[in-house]
Design a protein around this motif. Sequence first.
Motif, short mmCIF file in Angstrom:
data_model
loop_
_atom_site.label_atom_id
_atom_site.label_comp_id
_atom_site.label_asym_id
_atom_site.label_seq_id
_atom_site.Cartn_x
_atom_site.Cartn_y
_atom_site.Cartn_z
N MET A 34 2.18 3.31 0.02
CA MET A 34 1.48 2.13 -0.50
C MET A 34 0.38 2.58 -1.42
O MET A 34 0.11 3.78 -1.56
CB MET A 34 0.99 1.23 0.64
N HIS A 64 -3.71 4.27 6.60
CA HIS A 64 -2.66 3.65 5.80
C HIS A 64 -1.99 4.74 4.95
O HIS A 64 -2.68 5.59 4.39
CB HIS A 64 -3.25 2.55 4.90
N CYS A 118 -10.48 -8.75 9.60
CA CYS A 118 -9.80 -7.67 10.33
C CYS A 118 -10.71 -6.45 10.42
O CYS A 118 -10.61 -5.67 11.37
CB CYS A 118 -8.53 -7.28 9.59
N CYS A 133 1.19 -7.98 4.44
CA CYS A 133 2.10 -7.06 5.14
C CYS A 133 2.12 -7.28 6.65
O CYS A 133 3.11 -7.00 7.29
CB CYS A 133 1.73 -5.63 4.84
N HIS A 134 1.02 -7.72 7.22
CA HIS A 134 0.95 -7.91 8.67
C HIS A 134 1.00 -9.40 8.98
O HIS A 134 0.03 -9.98 9.47
CB HIS A 134 -0.32 -7.27 9.24
N HIS A 148 -11.04 -3.06 12.62
CA HIS A 148 -10.21 -2.00 12.03
C HIS A 148 -10.86 -1.37 10.81
O HIS A 148 -11.51 -2.05 10.02
CB HIS A 148 -8.84 -2.56 11.58
N LYS A 171 -4.70 3.13 15.99
CA LYS A 171 -4.62 1.79 15.39
C LYS A 171 -5.76 1.55 14.41
O LYS A 171 -6.17 0.41 14.19
CB LYS A 171 -4.64 0.68 16.47
N VAL A 208 -5.43 -10.36 2.27
CA VAL A 208 -4.82 -9.15 1.74
C VAL A 208 -4.05 -8.41 2.84
O VAL A 208 -3.00 -7.81 2.60
CB VAL A 208 -5.92 -8.28 1.07
N CYS A 209 -4.51 -8.52 4.06
CA CYS A 209 -3.83 -7.85 5.18
C CYS A 209 -2.58 -8.63 5.58
O CYS A 209 -1.56 -8.03 5.96
CB CYS A 209 -4.76 -7.73 6.37
N ASP A 230 -2.52 -2.35 -3.57
CA ASP A 230 -2.03 -3.33 -2.60
C ASP A 230 -3.19 -4.13 -2.01
O ASP A 230 -3.00 -5.25 -1.54
CB ASP A 230 -1.26 -2.64 -1.46
C1 HEC Z 1 1.12 -3.23 1.36
C2 HEC Z 1 1.26 -3.44 2.78
C3 HEC Z 1 0.03 -3.37 3.67
C4 HEC Z 1 -1.18 -4.02 3.53
C5 HEC Z 1 -1.62 -4.92 2.37
C6 HEC Z 1 -1.95 -3.72 4.70
N1 HEC Z 1 -1.24 -2.91 5.52
FE1 HEC Z 1 -1.82 -2.19 7.34
N2 HEC Z 1 -0.17 -1.02 7.44
C7 HEC Z 1 0.82 -0.98 6.49
C8 HEC Z 1 1.71 0.13 6.79
C9 HEC Z 1 2.94 0.51 5.99
C10 HEC Z 1 1.20 0.74 7.96
C11 HEC Z 1 1.76 1.95 8.69
C12 HEC Z 1 2.68 1.52 9.73
C13 HEC Z 1 3.23 2.70 10.45
O1 HEC Z 1 2.78 3.83 10.21
O2 HEC Z 1 4.07 2.45 11.28
C14 HEC Z 1 0.03 -0.03 8.35
C15 HEC Z 1 -0.73 0.22 9.49
C16 HEC Z 1 -1.80 -0.54 9.89
C17 HEC Z 1 -2.50 -0.39 11.16
C18 HEC Z 1 -2.17 0.60 12.25
C19 HEC Z 1 -0.95 0.18 13.00
C20 HEC Z 1 -0.53 1.15 14.05
O3 HEC Z 1 0.39 0.78 14.79
O4 HEC Z 1 -1.11 2.23 14.18
C21 HEC Z 1 -3.50 -1.32 11.18
C22 HEC Z 1 -4.48 -1.58 12.29
C23 HEC Z 1 -3.45 -2.01 9.91
N3 HEC Z 1 -2.41 -1.53 9.16
C24 HEC Z 1 -4.34 -3.00 9.53
C25 HEC Z 1 -4.42 -3.50 8.24
C26 HEC Z 1 -5.53 -4.26 7.73
C27 HEC Z 1 -6.77 -4.61 8.51
C28 HEC Z 1 -5.23 -4.60 6.43
C29 HEC Z 1 -6.08 -5.36 5.44
C30 HEC Z 1 -7.37 -4.75 5.09
C31 HEC Z 1 -3.91 -4.04 6.13
N4 HEC Z 1 -3.47 -3.37 7.25
C32 HEC Z 1 -3.22 -4.20 4.92
C33 HEC Z 1 0.96 -1.83 5.43
C34 HEC Z 1 -0.04 -2.65 4.94
#
Ligand code: HEC
Length: 250
Positions: A132, A125, A182, A163-164, A186, A195, A159-160, A136
Motif C-alpha cells: 500500500m 501497515h 481509530c 479498507c477496514h 491505533h 494490532k 480513510v480507514c 492511500d
Molecule cells: C489501502 C488499504 C488500507 C487502509 C486505507 C488502511 N488500512 Fe489498516 N491494514 C491494511 C492492510 C493491508 C493491513 C495488513 C493486514 C495484514 O497484515 O494481514 C492493515 C492492518 C491494520 C491493522 C493491524 C491488523 C492486525 O491484524 O494486525 C490495524 C489495527 C489497522 N490496519 C488499522 C487501520 C487504521 C486505523 C487505518 C486508518 C488510519 C487503516 N488501517 C487504513 C490496509 C489498509
Amino acid sequence: MKTKALIVFFALVFVSFWAGGIPVSQAAQEKVNEMLKKATYVGTEVCATCHEKELKEFKLSIHARISNDKAEGAAQGCEMCHGPGSIHADASGGKDNIINPRKNPEICFTCHLDKKMEFRLPYHHPVLEGHMSCADCHNLHGVDAKPWTATSMEDVNEVCFKCHKDKRGPFVFQHDALREGCTACHQAHGSVNEKQLVARDWNLCLRCHIQPNFPTLGNRTHTEIPQGSCWSSTCHSQPHGSNFDKHFRY
Ligand code: HEC
Ligand code: HEC
Ligand code: HEC
Ligand code: HEC
Ligand code: HEC
Ligand code: HEC
Ligand code: HEC
C-alpha cells in the motif's frame, strides 16, 4: 554476446527473487532513479503546462506552502515529490521517466525520515513492502495532506473504512471511543504493540476509563482481575462495538 547478457539478466532476476530482497517494483524504480540522475529540475510552471488540474489542487497544499519558487535548480514544488522532470517534460509525458511516490515512497523519506522508522516497527501497515501507499491515507495534492483536519472536515475514520469496512458498523452497541478516531487506540503507521495498538495492556483502556468507575463482575470487581488486556476472548472481545452486548463482550 546477446545470450551472455540474457544469462546474466536471468541470473540477476533469479537472485533477486531467491534473496526475497528487492521487490520487482523497487528494481524498476531503481532504473528510473538511474535515469533521473541525468535529468534536471524544470520548475512547477513547466509541469503546469500539462498538469493544470494537479497545479490547481496543489497550490493550497501544505507542501506548496513550504516550497520556495525562487530557489533555482533545486527540488521545489512538484519536483520535491516527483524528482527532476526535464526528461519527462521533453518526452511530453510518460510513466517510467518520472517518480511516482505511489509506487515507491522513498522520496517522502528524504524529508520524513522518522516515518520510515515507524513503518519498520514490528506491527505496521505494509507500505515499505509495496502493498500500500502513503497516498492511500494522505492526499498529497489536496489542501490538506491529512484530509481529516479541521480545514477538510473529513472524519479521520473515513480513510480507514476504505479498507477496514467491517469496523464501520453500524453496531447496535457502538463504542463511543470510535468518535475520537481509530487513532485513539491505533498507531496509523506502525507500533511496537500487536494490532498497531498505542498501548499493549489495560493502559489502553485506562486512557479514557477510570478504573474505580467500572462496575463489578459477579462478586469480583475489576480491580481483582489480573492486570492484562481488557479485550481477551472472555472479556471485551469486541472493542469496536457489538450487536449483542452493550459491554462489547461478544
Ligand atoms: C489501502 C488499504 C488500507 C487502509 C486505507 C488502511 N488500512 Fe489498516 N491494514 C491494511 C492492510 C493491508 C493491513 C495488513 C493486514 C495484514 O497484515 O494481514 C492493515 C492492518 C491494520 C491493522 C493491524 C491488523 C492486525 O491484524 O494486525 C490495524 C489495527 C489497522 N490496519 C488499522 C487501520 C487504521 C486505523 C487505518 C486508518 C488510519 C487503516 N488501517 C487504513 C490496509 C489498509
Ligand atoms: C508536455 C506535457 C507534460 C509535461 C511538461 C509534464 N508532464 Fe507529467 N505527464 C504527461 C502525460 C501525457 C502523462 C501521462 C503519461 C501516461 O499515462 O502514459 C504524464 C504523467 C505524469 C505522472 C504519472 C506517472 C505515472 O507513474 O503514471 C506524473 C507523476 C507526472 N506526469 C508528473 C509531472 C511533473 C512533476 C512534471 C513537471 C516536472 C510533469 N509531469 C511535466 C505530460 C506532461
Ligand atoms: C508532497 C508530494 C507531492 C507533490 C509536491 C506533488 N505530488 Fe503529484 N503525486 C504525489 C503522490 C503521492 C501521487 C500518487 C497519488 C495517487 O496515486 O493517488 C502523485 C501523483 C501525481 C500524478 C499522477 C496522477 C494520477 O492520476 O495517476 C500527476 C500527474 C502528478 N502527481 C502531478 C503533480 C504536479 C503537476 C505537481 C505540482 C503542481 C505535483 N504532482 C506535486 C505526490 C506529490
Ligand atoms: C522537501 C521535503 C518534503 C518532501 C519531499 C515531502 N514532505 Fe511532507 N512535509 C514536509 C514539511 C516541511 C511538512 C510541514 C509539516 C511538518 O513540519 O511536518 C510536511 C507535512 C506533511 C504531512 C502533514 C500535513 C499536515 O496536515 O500536518 C504529511 C502527511 C506529509 N507531509 C506527507 C508526505 C508524503 C507522503 C510525502 C511523499 C509523497 C512527502 N510528505 C514529501 C516536507 C516534505
Ligand atoms: C494507514 C493510513 C496511513 C498510511 C498508509 C500513511 N499514513 Fe501518515 N498518517 C496517518 C494518520 C492517521 C496520521 C495522523 C496521526 C495522528 O494524528 O495521530 C498520519 C500522520 C502523518 C504525518 C504527520 C505526522 C505528524 O507528526 O504530525 C506525516 C508526515 C505522515 N503521516 C507521513 C506519511 C508517509 C511519508 C507515509 C508513507 C511512507 C504515510 N504517512 C503513510 C495515516 C497514514
Ligand atoms: C477503544 C480502542 C479502539 C478503537 C477506537 C479502535 N480500535 Fe481497532 N482494535 C482495538 C483492540 C483492543 C484491538 C485488538 C483486538 C483483538 O486482539 O482481538 C483492535 C483490533 C483491530 C484490528 C485487527 C483485528 C480485527 O478485528 O480485524 C483492526 C483492523 C482494527 N482494530 C481497526 C480499527 C479501525 C479501522 C478503527 C477505527 C474505525 C479502530 N480499529 C478503532 C481497539 C480499538
Ligand atoms: C478514546 C477514549 C476511550 C478509550 C481509549 C476506550 N474507551 Fe471505552 N468508552 C469510551 C466512551 C466515551 C464510552 C461511552 C461512555 C461511557 O459509557 O463511559 C465508552 C464505553 C465503553 C463501554 C460500555 C460501558 C457501558 O457500561 O455501557 C465499555 C465496556 C468500554 N468502553 C470498554 C473499553 C475497553 C475494553 C477499552 C480498551 C480496549 C476502552 N473502552 C477504551 C471511551 C473510550
